[in-house]
Motif scaffolding. Structure first.
Motif, short mmCIF file in Angstrom:
data_model
loop_
_atom_site.label_atom_id
_atom_site.label_comp_id
_atom_site.label_asym_id
_atom_site.label_seq_id
_atom_site.Cartn_x
_atom_site.Cartn_y
_atom_site.Cartn_z
N ILE A 11 38.73 35.40 36.25
CA ILE A 11 39.76 35.89 37.17
C ILE A 11 41.14 35.42 36.73
O ILE A 11 42.11 36.17 36.80
N ALA A 12 41.22 34.18 36.23
CA ALA A 12 42.52 33.67 35.79
C ALA A 12 43.07 34.53 34.66
O ALA A 12 44.24 34.88 34.64
N ASN A 13 42.20 34.90 33.72
CA ASN A 13 42.64 35.75 32.61
C ASN A 13 43.03 37.14 33.09
O ASN A 13 44.02 37.71 32.63
N MET A 14 42.23 37.68 34.02
CA MET A 14 42.53 39.00 34.55
C MET A 14 43.91 39.00 35.17
O MET A 14 44.72 39.90 34.96
N LEU A 15 44.19 37.95 35.94
CA LEU A 15 45.47 37.85 36.64
C LEU A 15 46.61 37.67 35.63
O LEU A 15 47.66 38.28 35.75
N SER A 19 50.10 33.64 39.45
CA SER A 19 49.25 32.47 39.68
C SER A 19 49.19 32.08 41.16
O SER A 19 48.21 31.49 41.60
N LYS A 20 50.25 32.41 41.91
CA LYS A 20 50.24 32.13 43.35
C LYS A 20 49.07 32.83 44.05
O LYS A 20 48.55 32.35 45.03
N PHE A 21 48.75 34.02 43.53
CA PHE A 21 47.75 34.85 44.21
C PHE A 21 46.35 34.59 43.71
O PHE A 21 45.41 35.27 44.09
N PHE A 22 46.23 33.61 42.79
CA PHE A 22 44.91 33.37 42.19
C PHE A 22 43.81 33.10 43.21
O PHE A 22 42.76 33.74 43.15
N PRO A 23 44.02 32.19 44.18
CA PRO A 23 42.92 31.96 45.15
C PRO A 23 42.54 33.21 45.91
O PRO A 23 41.36 33.47 46.15
N PHE A 24 43.53 34.03 46.26
CA PHE A 24 43.24 35.25 47.00
C PHE A 24 42.44 36.23 46.14
O PHE A 24 41.39 36.74 46.56
N ILE A 25 42.90 36.47 44.91
CA ILE A 25 42.21 37.41 44.03
C ILE A 25 40.80 36.91 43.74
O ILE A 25 39.83 37.68 43.74
N PHE A 26 40.70 35.60 43.53
CA PHE A 26 39.38 35.02 43.25
C PHE A 26 38.44 35.22 44.44
O PHE A 26 37.30 35.66 44.28
N SER A 27 38.94 34.90 45.64
CA SER A 27 38.10 35.05 46.84
C SER A 27 37.69 36.51 47.02
O SER A 27 36.53 36.82 47.33
N LEU A 28 38.65 37.40 46.80
CA LEU A 28 38.39 38.84 46.96
C LEU A 28 37.27 39.28 46.02
O LEU A 28 36.29 39.93 46.43
N TYR A 88 48.31 46.61 41.31
CA TYR A 88 49.25 46.85 42.42
C TYR A 88 50.21 45.67 42.54
O TYR A 88 51.41 45.85 42.78
N LEU A 89 49.66 44.47 42.38
CA LEU A 89 50.51 43.28 42.44
C LEU A 89 51.55 43.30 41.34
O LEU A 89 52.72 42.98 41.56
N HIS A 90 51.12 43.70 40.16
CA HIS A 90 52.05 43.80 39.04
C HIS A 90 53.18 44.77 39.36
O HIS A 90 54.35 44.49 39.12
N ASP A 91 52.82 45.92 39.91
CA ASP A 91 53.82 46.92 40.28
C ASP A 91 54.81 46.35 41.29
O ASP A 91 56.01 46.57 41.19
N ALA A 92 54.27 45.61 42.27
CA ALA A 92 55.14 45.07 43.32
C ALA A 92 56.08 44.01 42.75
O ALA A 92 57.23 43.91 43.16
N ILE A 93 55.60 43.25 41.80
CA ILE A 93 56.42 42.17 41.25
C ILE A 93 57.43 42.69 40.23
O ILE A 93 58.58 42.29 40.20
N HIS A 94 56.99 43.63 39.41
CA HIS A 94 57.86 44.10 38.32
C HIS A 94 58.46 45.47 38.57
O HIS A 94 59.29 45.92 37.77
N LEU A 95 58.10 46.15 39.65
CA LEU A 95 58.55 47.52 39.92
C LEU A 95 58.41 48.39 38.67
O LEU A 95 59.38 48.72 38.01
N HIS A 96 57.26 48.75 38.32
CA HIS A 96 56.89 49.54 37.11
C HIS A 96 57.04 48.74 35.84
O HIS A 96 57.83 47.84 35.74
#
Lengths: 262, 225
Positions: free
Chosen positions: A73-77, A86-95, A254-262
């Motif tokens: 998951i860390a690599n995927m993120l 990295s802030k969202f790691f626990p959430f993505i991992f739990s999901l 989706y997270l990437h899009d939200a952070i970098h706007l495309h």
């Protein structure tokens, strides 16, 4: 003779309340769905804490399992979102783990697959949607809305592009939840249908067969769909893992899009 | 079977890597097949059991997923379990795993650093050794040349002394020879005079004096050089 068994492959999706709980008019009963959610959380927690507690420099099997899950998951993120993810790691991992174990544990006969319920998958997708929108707004303020109009596109196209982008953005939670729910439901229904064929053939051809040879005929006929079911089960394990992966990686994108706007 | 992380075990592992891989593949194939077979048998049984226990309980028709009666409890328990999972993962499980991974990375980095430092040190030692070797070789060369030069000089000196000595000896010998020769020549005159005297007496019968024959020999010697 005996009652004729009926084939109802949707019965497995029935919610059965085990403990009735009433929270001021809201039904919060502990059902089979809730039971398997709790079991999933327990299994994930065990997997992630028991192996690692040894803190071995050279990991054993259980420790390697939890480390692999972590690094996967860390690599995927990292690959899909970047360092800000990295802030969202626990959430993505739990999901990922929650969906993965919901799917996999649901393959155990007599268990319950909570990810085959649209309410559950839609709630998860909605959480992702709200999180992503919130992150986008918090990061870029009103500038976030330029997301719906890609820079470089001719302004004259705006009346066409903006609605398309808005609709595609809003349909994300729908596609996300329906994909998972439909995959799980279809797979489990198919398994049940073929399993039902087995029992039907066994009952109808081999009925009252103790003495004569028809029991053997029924047994052999019932074996054929079961052989197919073996292959289907293997396939369903693949689907269970794949759908958890798809759900998670789309969340990352989706997270990437939200952070970098495309 | 417990997998102890001894160096010997690791070596065994490395030696048997190919066969372990093949073995692992076979194991997984069998395990997957076994899981699939047992699950599908279970499914067959559950289909039977479900259809048996089913009559009456199911409220009839349609997908249970779309029954809004069960909306609240699913969402409530989803929220409870997912939040619990999130808290457990983010507070306890993941930091621990991250720590272990970080610790391992640190140890690996440290070991690599140390290995690099040791390698550098070895390189330096090798350099120093080579320098020493070159120095020693040059020194040996120098000593060799010096000795050679010394020996050559000594030889030349001795040769010179020898040459002087030889020349002296040759000179002495030559003078001795000349003296002897002179002496011999002087004896030749006497003998010749004697021979002439005796020959004259024998042939002619005259007695010639010793002086006369000597004078005659002298004349002959003079004319003949």
């Amino acid at each position: 003779m005996t009652q004729e068994p009926k084939l109802d492959p949707l019965h497995q999706f029935d919610i059965i309340s085990l403990i009735h709980i009433d929270l001021g008019g809201i039904d919060a009963s502990f059902s089979n769905s809730a039971l398997w959610m709790v079991i999933s959380v327990a299994v994930i927690t065990l997997m992630m804490t028991v192996g690692i507690s040894k803190r071995a420099m050279v990991p054993g099997r259980l420790q390697a399992l939890s480390e692999m899950a972590y690094e996967f998951i860390a690599n995927m993120l990292r690959e899909n979102v970047g360092s800000q993810g990295s802030k969202f790691f626990p959430f993505i991992f739990s999901l990922f783990m929650f969906i993965l174990f919901g799917n996999l544990l649901g393959l155990i006969p007599f268990s319950f697959t909570f990810t085959s319920h649209i309410f559950v998958t839609f709630a998860l997708a909605l959480v992702v949607f709200v999180l992503v929108t919130f992150v986008g707004l918090a990061r870029h303020g009103l500038h976030f809305f330029t997301y719906f109009f890609p820079s470089g596109a001719p302004v004259a196209m705006a009346p066409l592009i903006v609605p398309i982008e808005v609709i595609s953005y809003l349909s994300r939670p729908v596609s996300l939840s329906i994909r998972l729910f439909a995959n799980m439901m279809a797979g489990h229904t198919m398994l049940k249908v073929f399993a039902g064929f087995s029992t039907l053939l066994l009952f109808n051809l081999g009925i009252g067969a103790e003495g004569d040879g028809t029991f053997l005929v029924g047994f052999l006929a019932g074996l054929a769909p079961m052989v197919l079911n073996v292959a289907l089960t293997g396939f369903e394990i693949l689907v269970a893992v794949l759908q958890a992966y798809v759900f998670t990686i789309l969340t990352c994108i989706y997270l990437h899009d939200a952070i970098h706007l495309h | 079977m417990k997998n102890k992380a001894t160096p010997l075990g690791a070596m065994d592992h490395m030696a048997n890597r190919g066969s372990v891989k093949a073995h692992g593949k076979r194991f997984w194939r069998r395990a997957m097949a076994g899981v699939a077979v047992s699950l599908s048998m279970g499914w067959a049984q559950s289909a039977f059991a479900a259809s048996d226990a089913h009559d009456g309980e199911h409220s009839g028709g349609g997908m249970p997923q779309l029954n809004p009666d069960y909306f609240d409890e699913q969402i409530i328990w989803l929220a409870i379990t997912f939040i619990a999972l999130y808290v457990i993962m983010s507070r306890f499980a993941l930091p621990k795993v991250g720590e272990v991974l970080e610790e391992r990375q640190r140890k690996i980095d440290r070991d690599v650093d140390r290995a690099n430092a040791l390698k550098e040190e070895a390189e330096q030692v090798k350099c120093a050794y080579e320098q020493e070797l070159t120095n020693a070789r040059a020194q040996a060369q120098d000593q060799l040349r010096e000795t050679n030069d010394n020996l050559t000089a000594q030889l030349r000196e001795r040769e010179e002394i020898q040459a002087v000595e030889d020349a002296k000896r040759i000179e002495e010998a030559e003078s001795a020879i000349a003296a002897k020769r002179q002496e011999a020549l002087s004896h030749v005159r006497g003998i010749a005079a004697g021979v002439a005297q005796a020959a004259v007496q024998k042939i002619t019968g005259f007695d010639v004096t010793e002086e006369a024959s000597g004078a005659a020999v002298d004349t002959v010697l003079k004319t003949q050089g």
